[in-house]
Design an enzyme around this catalytic site. Structure first.
Site, PDB file in Angstrom:
ATOM      1  N   GLU A 121      70.297 104.986  -8.475  1.00 50.66           N
ATOM      2  CA  GLU A 121      69.390 103.839  -8.510  1.00 50.66           C
ATOM      3  C   GLU A 121      68.208 104.194  -7.618  1.00 50.66           C
ATOM      4  OE1 GLU A 121      69.646 101.642 -10.595  1.00 50.66           O
ATOM      5  OE2 GLU A 121      71.721 101.833 -11.231  1.00 50.66           O
ATOM      6  N   CYS A 174      62.959  97.897  -4.033  1.00 50.24           N
ATOM      7  CA  CYS A 174      62.786  98.961  -5.030  1.00 50.24           C
ATOM      8  C   CYS A 174      62.189  98.456  -6.327  1.00 50.24           C
ATOM      9  CB  CYS A 174      64.116  99.669  -5.289  1.00 50.24           C
ATOM     10  SG  CYS A 174      65.418  98.592  -5.936  1.00 50.24           S
TER      11      CYS A 174
END
Length: 482
Positions: A221, A255
């Protein structure tokens, strides 16, 4: 663990912890539904009972972290995920039917989900509890044991998590290994049955290389530059409120935060005014405002100031979103609250348009009112973890969805696709590989084993040697009915 142990001590400690977990898996490779729910319940109790301690530790690591943001993004998301997982887990665990080709009937096919073994998790610093415990939820749901390395940038939280996990779990169920980057490097080289990493693209590459030596499958990720497209048809006031929230949550250290704006040229000035109004309303002050989070450390604070300096040097116009000026380097030691800033006239050659920002700085790029120009701009770059589109023109929206590839999309808002437990979360290309959350986490961290159940009534023996006319007829029949 000592924060600076010798390499051989690191290796011995990690190997011993992994072997305990692996031995426990070998002794009970198929945990019951009740056992898995118990593990999940303990994660929930750990989170809820110690919420204040977790909040204080994270805030101390940041220099200041908004209590409400930790509650929203680190604590409540975890509790919601656990409830969703426990509610659906029995159904996920059931063997699944798979179609059986006509020529093999009355045999049948089934898919059987099994635990992989020991799942390693390397968690980042920006949402330390969510991104440590989230993958652990999936791992436990799938029946695995868990070994977790939290970030060295959050030492107080990491120490607290190690202590709490030690209280709620035995050393053959879940282990937390805090420590330095050297510990993290050694951790990534262990022979896990699956490794989940959340962090930067650059570090993700190194983790993938280390895992490849053991053929350890990885879920990465990562991040990258997630664009937000503001269409000419957008409701500018509502759009500005959404973007200000999504960009300034955790001071942009997210993010999936919008990394830059692609704005229809005719709407730029109106949007700039609306963004200033929205951000100023949310954060009327900064230094004494408990709602506004600090930058995690001096290195990142300096990096963000360097991005601004480079942009200004190359012709960008810096516009404060809250009326605050950019702090001088070295001014007010220990204060790492960075004023949010729009970067107008951003160009591709600027560092701020080449690097993931991970802070409260928002470049603005304009395009002619034809959204195809924005699509081309996105597609000339690495595929982003998230993409956002604002507007009411459905044809424009659908064109963006059809012509771009990204990890996930939110329409007329930002961030919220991450919290949808019924959808997978994951990147693509440079923004990651694999996905988890909800059932996708369960499937990712399970081995879905195909099982073929042969019927007592079958003609397979007609294909046995010695080959002759019967074999030829059977092959022709199989081809005809396939």
């Amino acid at each position: 663990m000592d924060m600076n142990p010798a390499p051989e001590v690191i290796a011995q400690t990690l190997d011993a912890a992994l072997e305990r977990l692996r031995a426990a898996y070998r002794a009970a490779p198929n945990p019951s539904l009740e056992q898995r729910r118990d593990w999940l319940s303990r994660l929930a109790t750990l989170t809820e009972r110690h919420a204040d301690e977790i909040n204080e530790a994270i805030s101390a690591d940041f220099g200041h972290r908004s209590r409400q943001e930790t509650e929203l993004a680190d604590l409540s998301l975890i509790v919601s995920s656990i409830k969703h997982t426990k509610r659906h887990l029995a159904g996920w665990m059931k063997p699944r039917r798979a179609a059986t080709a006509l020529q093999y009937l009355p045999a049948k096919n089934r898919l059987m989900s099994q635990a992989l073994g020991v799942v390693g998790i390397i968690a980042p610093w920006n949402y330390p509890h969510q991104l440590a415990i989230g993958p652990a939820i999936a791992a436990f749901a799938a029946g695995n044991r868990v070994m977790l390395k939290p970030s060295e940038f959050t030492p107080r939280y990491s120490a607290l998590l190690a202590k709490l996990v030690g209280e709620y779990f035995s050393a053959d169920e879940m282990v937390v290994v805090p420590g330095s980057m050297e510990v993290g490097k050694a951790f990534s080289e262990l022979r896990f049955d699956h490794l989940v990493f959340t962090g930067s693209t650059a570090t993700g590459r190194q983790v993938a290389i280390a895992a490849a030596k053991n053929l350890t499958p990885v879920t990465l990720e990562l991040g990258g530059k997630s664009p937000a497209i503001v269409d000419a048809s957008a409701d500018i006031k509502a759009t500005a409120g959404s973007l200000a929230f999504g960009k300034l949550l955790n001071a942009g250290q997210t993010c999936i935060a919008p990394d830059y704006l692609l704005v229809a040229e005719s709407k730029r000035d109106e949007l700039v005014r609306a963004l200033i109004a929205a951000a100023s309303k949310m954060y009327p002050t900064l230094d004494d405002n408990p709602d506004y989070t600090a930058i995690i450390n001096d290195r990142h604070f300096g990096r963000l100031n360097d991005l601004l300096a480079d942009a200004a040097e190359h012709g960008a116009q810096l516009v404060p979103l809250t009326g605050s000026a950019v702090p001088e380097k070295g001014k007010e030691p220990g204060n790492r609250k960075l004023p949010p800033m729009l970067v107008l006239n951003a160009t591709p050659g600027m560092r701020i348009m080449q690097e993931e920002i991970f802070g409260p700085l928002l470049p603005v790029v304009t395009y002619k009112d034809d959204v195809r120009e924005a699509i081309d701009f996105i597609n000339e770059r690495e595929r982003p973890l998230a993409l956002y589109w604002y507007g009411t023109d459905n044809a424009s929206r659908d064109l963006v969805l059809e012509k771009t590839v990204s990890g996930g999309v939110t329409i007329n808002d930002c961030l919220w696709h991450l919290s949808q437990e019924s959808q997978p979360f994951g990147g693509v290309g440079a923004s990651g590989m694999g996905a988890y959350h909800g059932e996708w986490g369960f499937r990712t961290l399970s081995k879905e084993k195909p099982v073929f159940y042969q019927s007592r009534m079958n003609g397979v023996s007609l294909l046995y040697p010695p080959y002759g006319k019967t074999f030829a007829r059977m092959v022709r029949l199989l081809k005809a009915i396939a």
